[in-house]
Scaffold this active site. Structure first.
Site, PDB file in Angstrom:
ATOM      1  N   GLY A 189      49.860  50.060  31.211  1.00 30.15           N
ATOM      2  CA  GLY A 189      49.513  50.923  30.229  1.00 30.15           C
ATOM      3  C   GLY A 189      49.099  52.351  30.709  1.00 30.15           C
ATOM      4  O   GLY A 189      48.238  52.866  30.141  1.00 30.15           O
ATOM      5  N   GLU A 234      43.613  48.058  25.977  1.00 34.14           N
ATOM      6  CA  GLU A 234      42.512  46.922  26.070  1.00 34.14           C
ATOM      7  C   GLU A 234      42.449  46.067  24.878  1.00 34.14           C
ATOM      8  O   GLU A 234      42.602  44.894  25.159  1.00 34.14           O
ATOM      9  CB  GLU A 234      41.106  47.207  26.943  1.00 34.14           C
ATOM     10  N   LYS A 262      60.941  50.126  27.024  1.00 38.47           N
ATOM     11  CA  LYS A 262      59.638  50.476  28.002  1.00 38.47           C
ATOM     12  C   LYS A 262      59.054  51.802  27.953  1.00 38.47           C
ATOM     13  O   LYS A 262      58.506  52.086  28.952  1.00 38.47           O
ATOM     14  CB  LYS A 262      59.970  49.890  29.568  1.00 38.47           C
ATOM     15  N   SER A 263      59.088  52.152  26.588  1.00 39.90           N
ATOM     16  CA  SER A 263      58.647  53.721  26.589  1.00 39.90           C
ATOM     17  C   SER A 263      57.470  53.779  25.455  1.00 39.90           C
ATOM     18  O   SER A 263      56.865  54.805  25.037  1.00 39.90           O
ATOM     19  CB  SER A 263      59.584  54.508  25.832  1.00 39.90           C
ATOM     20  N   GLY A 264      57.126  52.541  25.096  1.00 40.88           N
ATOM     21  CA  GLY A 264      55.865  52.687  24.231  1.00 40.88           C
ATOM     22  C   GLY A 264      55.960  52.069  22.752  1.00 40.88           C
ATOM     23  O   GLY A 264      55.556  52.345  21.660  1.00 40.88           O
ATOM     24  N   SER A 318      57.783  49.796  34.879  1.00 42.70           N
ATOM     25  CA  SER A 318      57.565  48.820  33.650  1.00 42.70           C
ATOM     26  C   SER A 318      58.867  48.027  33.287  1.00 42.70           C
ATOM     27  O   SER A 318      58.554  46.696  33.370  1.00 42.70           O
ATOM     28  CB  SER A 318      57.310  49.856  32.351  1.00 42.70           C
ATOM     29  N   HIS A 378      66.163  50.202  19.385  1.00 44.94           N
ATOM     30  CA  HIS A 378      66.443  51.122  20.761  1.00 44.94           C
ATOM     31  C   HIS A 378      67.763  51.639  20.601  1.00 44.94           C
ATOM     32  O   HIS A 378      68.295  51.971  21.634  1.00 44.94           O
ATOM     33  CB  HIS A 378      66.548  50.150  21.786  1.00 44.94           C
TER      34      HIS A 378
HETATM   35  S1  PPS Z   1      59.858  47.082  25.056  1.00 41.91           S
HETATM   36  O1  PPS Z   1      60.201  45.850  25.581  1.00 41.91           O
HETATM   37  O2  PPS Z   1      60.940  48.029  25.026  1.00 41.91           O
HETATM   38  O3  PPS Z   1      59.540  46.859  23.423  1.00 41.91           O
HETATM   39  O4  PPS Z   1      58.500  47.605  25.641  1.00 41.91           O
HETATM   40  P1  PPS Z   1      57.708  48.941  24.955  1.00 41.91           P
HETATM   41  O5  PPS Z   1      56.937  48.417  24.162  1.00 41.91           O
HETATM   42  O6  PPS Z   1      58.612  50.227  24.703  1.00 41.91           O
HETATM   43  O7  PPS Z   1      56.884  49.390  26.425  1.00 41.91           O
HETATM   44  C1  PPS Z   1      56.032  48.583  27.172  1.00 41.91           C
HETATM   45  C2  PPS Z   1      54.904  49.386  27.938  1.00 41.91           C
HETATM   46  O8  PPS Z   1      54.296  50.004  26.934  1.00 41.91           O
HETATM   47  C3  PPS Z   1      52.696  49.820  27.422  1.00 41.91           C
HETATM   48  N1  PPS Z   1      51.952  49.625  26.106  1.00 41.91           N
HETATM   49  C4  PPS Z   1      50.839  50.649  26.025  1.00 41.91           C
HETATM   50  N2  PPS Z   1      50.396  51.693  27.032  1.00 41.91           N
HETATM   51  C5  PPS Z   1      49.298  52.211  26.570  1.00 41.91           C
HETATM   52  N3  PPS Z   1      48.460  51.996  25.573  1.00 41.91           N
HETATM   53  C6  PPS Z   1      48.762  50.904  24.754  1.00 41.91           C
HETATM   54  N4  PPS Z   1      48.251  50.602  23.540  1.00 41.91           N
HETATM   55  C7  PPS Z   1      50.376  50.241  24.970  1.00 41.91           C
HETATM   56  N5  PPS Z   1      51.070  49.352  24.476  1.00 41.91           N
HETATM   57  C8  PPS Z   1      51.927  48.976  25.266  1.00 41.91           C
HETATM   58  C9  PPS Z   1      52.940  48.501  27.921  1.00 41.91           C
HETATM   59  O9  PPS Z   1      51.902  48.093  28.864  1.00 41.91           O
HETATM   60  C10 PPS Z   1      54.290  48.784  29.105  1.00 41.91           C
HETATM   61  O10 PPS Z   1      54.061  49.623  29.936  1.00 41.91           O
HETATM   62  P2  PPS Z   1      53.555  49.167  31.330  1.00 41.91           P
HETATM   63  O11 PPS Z   1      53.757  50.381  32.344  1.00 41.91           O
HETATM   64  O12 PPS Z   1      54.516  48.267  31.771  1.00 41.91           O
HETATM   65  O13 PPS Z   1      52.094  48.827  31.358  1.00 41.91           O
END
Ligand code: PPS
Length: 290
Positions: A251, A222, A46-48, A131, A101
């Site tokens: 996000g 988006e 959940k870190s990106g 998240s 991870h």
């Molecule tokens: S996982 O399941 O570990 O693979 O999840 P992960 O991709 O690490 O984290 C998901 C969160 O990243 C946000 N996200 C983004 N934020 C900003 N911009 C972009 N383009 C973007 N893409 C993914 C996603 O919305 C999740 O965060 P939250 O806070 O739940 O929205």
């Protein structure tokens, strides 16, 4: 709350998802053959992760950038330890791109000699826990409990990725053994273009301004959310269970303020200060923080 053990698999002290875990592969991970030109995204969940999968795929694959081929991001930058499709990594052409991870101590040992490029993306852990809660509640559909219960589980490290503090500190303390660049989710959010340029520099990739524009546009929240190749909805549907949530949820920075109580926040701060004392990397907790 459902027993977390029902979805977790503990291996050498670290929690994995049972779902789609490649257990045979895990047993032999230590000896996984690393190439010098491999590239890894490493994250605590959940870190990106999927954001960076998209960014890497756009940087490396012109057909993705220009939309001339129908490529799913997850196939371009597959997980090392989980699979959506079985992939023969040895057959994959270089440069291979991966996400994982894994904690530092389970990472293939060849990385210390071959020095593949590693990008470690971290996010402020208060937003991580929020998240994560929604992910379990609406995507994995395995918890029916409250945020309070999940918050405790997170602090105990009884979640995939185990203890957030151990993951980031472990990688940071071991950084001299690896060719690693640390990137902060919040900085990427605040300056997407600058962050992409920084990553390109680390990767030794020179893209034209027009190509960078295209990477930036397709990595925006988006745009990713509405792009079926990038939003992971396809993976969520693949086990046939209807889901109410999305990988791309909000996000944003600071959503924790809508979920954590004053008491939880104070407790978290105390633990953070104790655990992260002398830790040099910066954190951003609010959209307006510099
Ligand atoms: S996982 O399941 O570990 O693979 O999840 P992960 O991709 O690490 O984290 C998901 C969160 O990243 C946000 N996200 C983004 N934020 C900003 N911009 C972009 N383009 C973007 N893409 C993914 C996603 O919305 C999740 O965060 P939250 O806070 O739940 O929205």
């Amino acid at each position: 709350m459902e027993d977390p053990e029902s979805i977790l698999f503990k291996f050498k002290g670290y929690y994995f998802y049972k779902l789609r875990l490649n257990i045979d592969f895990l047993e032999n991970l230590e000896d996984f053959e690393i190439r010098e030109d491999d590239v890894f995204i490493i994250t605590y969940p959940k870190s990106g992760t999927i954001w960076f999968q998209q960014i890497l795929s756009l940087i490396y694959f012109e057909e993705h950038r220009k939309r001339t081929a129908n490529l799913n991001t997850v196939d371009q930058v597959p997980f090392l330890e989980y699979y959506s499709k079985k992939i023969d990594f040895a057959e994959r052409p270089s440069p291979r791109l991966f996400s994982t991870h894994l904690p530092y101590y389970l990472f293939p040992s060849g990385a210390k000699n071959k020095k593949p490029k590693i990008i470690y993306v971290y996010r402020n852990p208060k937003d991580v826990v929020c998240s994560y809660y929604y992910f379990f509640k609406n995507v994995i559909l395995k918890i029916t409990g409250s945020f309070e219960e999940f918050f405790e589980q997170f602090l105990e490290g009884k979640v995939v990725g185990s203890l957030w503090f151990d993951h980031i500190k472990g990688w940071y303390e071991q950084k001299s053994h690896f060719n690693i660049q640390f990137m902060m989710y919040e900085e990427i959010k605040k300056d997407l273009r600058g962050s992409i340029l920084k990553v390109c520099k680390f990767l030794g990739k020179e893209l034209s301004d027009e190509d960078i524009d295209s990477v930036v546009a397709q990595a925006m929240f988006e745009n990713m959310k509405s792009d079926p190749r990038a939003n992971y909805d396809i993976i969520m549907q693949s086990d046939g269970v209807p889901k109410k949530g999305h990988f791309l949820r909000k996000g944003t920075i600071g959503d924790w303020k809508n979920h954590m109580t004053v008491e939880q926040n104070e407790r978290f701060d105390k633990i953070f200060q104790r655990e992260m004392k002398d830790f040099p990397l910066k954190f951003i907790w609010d959209m307006n923080d510099e």
